[in-house]
Design a protein around this motif. Structure first.
Motif, short mmCIF file in Angstrom:
data_model
loop_
_atom_site.label_atom_id
_atom_site.label_comp_id
_atom_site.label_asym_id
_atom_site.label_seq_id
_atom_site.Cartn_x
_atom_site.Cartn_y
_atom_site.Cartn_z
N ARG A 1 0.83 -1.20 0.00
CA ARG A 1 0.00 0.00 0.00
C ARG A 1 0.86 1.25 0.00
NH1 ARG A 1 -3.22 -0.99 5.38
NH2 ARG A 1 -1.08 -1.60 5.92
N LEU A 2 1.95 1.22 0.77
CA LEU A 2 2.83 2.38 0.85
C LEU A 2 3.69 2.52 -0.40
CD1 LEU A 2 4.03 2.19 4.58
CD2 LEU A 2 1.99 3.27 3.60
N VAL A 3 4.18 1.40 -0.90
CA VAL A 3 5.01 1.44 -2.11
C VAL A 3 4.20 1.99 -3.28
CG1 VAL A 3 6.30 0.07 -3.78
CG2 VAL A 3 6.52 -0.42 -1.33
N ALA A 4 2.97 1.50 -3.43
CA ALA A 4 2.12 1.97 -4.53
C ALA A 4 1.83 3.47 -4.41
CB ALA A 4 0.82 1.18 -4.56
N ALA A 5 1.52 3.92 -3.20
CA ALA A 5 1.22 5.34 -3.00
C ALA A 5 2.44 6.21 -3.22
CB ALA A 5 0.66 5.56 -1.59
N ALA A 6 3.62 5.69 -2.88
CA ALA A 6 4.85 6.46 -3.07
C ALA A 6 5.17 6.69 -4.53
CB ALA A 6 6.01 5.74 -2.39
N MET A 7 4.67 5.82 -5.40
CA MET A 7 4.95 5.95 -6.83
C MET A 7 3.86 6.72 -7.57
SD MET A 7 7.93 4.68 -7.22
CE MET A 7 8.06 4.47 -9.00
N ASP B 1 16.55 9.34 -11.19
CA ASP B 1 16.37 8.26 -12.16
C ASP B 1 16.57 6.88 -11.53
OD1 ASP B 1 15.79 10.04 -14.16
OD2 ASP B 1 17.82 10.09 -14.96
N ALA B 2 17.65 6.71 -10.78
CA ALA B 2 17.95 5.40 -10.20
C ALA B 2 16.87 4.99 -9.20
CB ALA B 2 19.32 5.41 -9.53
N ALA B 3 16.45 5.93 -8.34
CA ALA B 3 15.43 5.62 -7.34
C ALA B 3 14.10 5.31 -8.00
CB ALA B 3 15.29 6.79 -6.37
N TYR B 4 13.77 6.04 -9.06
CA TYR B 4 12.51 5.79 -9.76
C TYR B 4 12.53 4.39 -10.39
CZ TYR B 4 8.55 6.28 -12.93
OH TYR B 4 7.37 6.09 -13.59
N ARG B 5 13.63 4.03 -11.03
CA ARG B 5 13.72 2.70 -11.64
C ARG B 5 13.54 1.61 -10.60
NH1 ARG B 5 18.88 4.62 -13.62
NH2 ARG B 5 18.59 5.81 -15.55
N HIS B 6 14.21 1.77 -9.47
CA HIS B 6 14.10 0.74 -8.42
C HIS B 6 12.68 0.70 -7.84
CE1 HIS B 6 18.16 -0.86 -8.19
NE2 HIS B 6 18.61 0.36 -8.41
N GLY B 7 12.02 1.86 -7.80
CA GLY B 7 10.63 1.88 -7.35
C GLY B 7 9.72 1.11 -8.29
N VAL B 8 9.94 1.29 -9.60
CA VAL B 8 9.14 0.55 -10.59
C VAL B 8 9.40 -0.95 -10.46
CG1 VAL B 8 8.78 0.15 -13.05
CG2 VAL B 8 9.07 2.49 -12.20
N LEU B 9 10.67 -1.31 -10.33
CA LEU B 9 11.01 -2.72 -10.22
C LEU B 9 10.42 -3.33 -8.95
CD1 LEU B 9 12.63 -4.80 -11.86
CD2 LEU B 9 14.54 -4.41 -10.30
N LYS B 10 10.41 -2.56 -7.87
CA LYS B 10 9.83 -3.07 -6.63
C LYS B 10 8.33 -3.29 -6.79
CE LYS B 10 9.99 -2.61 -1.65
NZ LYS B 10 10.76 -2.04 -0.52
N CYS B 11 7.68 -2.40 -7.53
CA CYS B 11 6.25 -2.60 -7.80
C CYS B 11 6.02 -3.90 -8.55
CB CYS B 11 5.71 -1.42 -8.61
SG CYS B 11 5.50 0.10 -7.67
#
Length: 206
Positions: free
Chosen positions: A125-131, A141-151
């Protein structure tokens, strides 16, 4: 979905008693930002915790308490000063609402640490809201990519990840191909959501 539209949708979802509580609470936080410390946690109890009566895809998965908290958050004066404390002391539901609210309230860079902390969590729930929109704007860029991959890893639909079309680059595609290859090597299916939404990635890559 702007705040006026969110308020209108929320209004249709509230019982009269919840609407009266919210109106009083909005007045209080508009005069004193510290009032939100007690009112923010209480929103679910007074307004309800059921699904928001919304047809907009932008509000898919939102609850009444999510919307009530975001509206409270937006109405509070000097709310950025309360942000860190509300997140630190809040439940997961309260933290989620704060993260959702970052895309609707101008808090400058003050919300960035919340996004970073949420992406370290194992709560989808938190990961999805953070993105959301705010995360897509402030993450490097690096943090965004890792956020997408974590999703993708957590099974969070990429349809809810803001900025994906704009921010997908060769490195993100490479990471996705690598992820797909690892899944295939382990005999696990590659998520169709990933294949459909990441340009340059096909089932052949798996």
């Amino acid at each position: 979905m702007n705040l006026d539209e969110l308020r209108a949708v929320l209004h249709t979802s509230l019982a009269p008693r919840g609407a009266a509580w919210l109106a009083t609470s909005l007045d209080l936080v508009g005069r004193d930002s510290t009032a939100i410390r007690a009112l923010f946690p209480a929103a679910g109890r007074h307004c309800g915790r059921g699904p928001l009566a919304a047809t907009s895809p932008a509000l898919g998965g939102w609850t009444i308490e999510d919307a009530a908290r975001v509206v409270l958050f937006a109405a509070a004066v000097d709310v950025a000063d309360e942000l860190a404390g509300l997140y630190r002391d809040g439940s997961a539901a309260e933290q989620r609402a704060l993260l959702l609210g970052l895309s609707h309230v101008d808090v400058g860079a003050r919300g960035f640490p919340l996004v970073v902390e949420a992406l370290r969590s194992n709560d989808p729930r938190l990961v999805a809201a953070a993105m959301g929109d705010y995360g897509a704007e402030v993450l490097g860029d690096a943090a965004y990519r890792h956020g997408v991959l974590k999703c993708v890893f957590m099974g969070i639909p990429l349809a809810g990840v803001a900025g994906l079309g704009k921010r997908t680059d060769d490195e993100l595609v490479r990471m996705m191909r690598s992820f797909a290859a690892e899944r295939a090597a382990a005999g696990r299916p590659v998520p169709d959501d990933l294949l459909a939404r990441v340009p340059g990635l096909s089932r052949q890559d798996s």
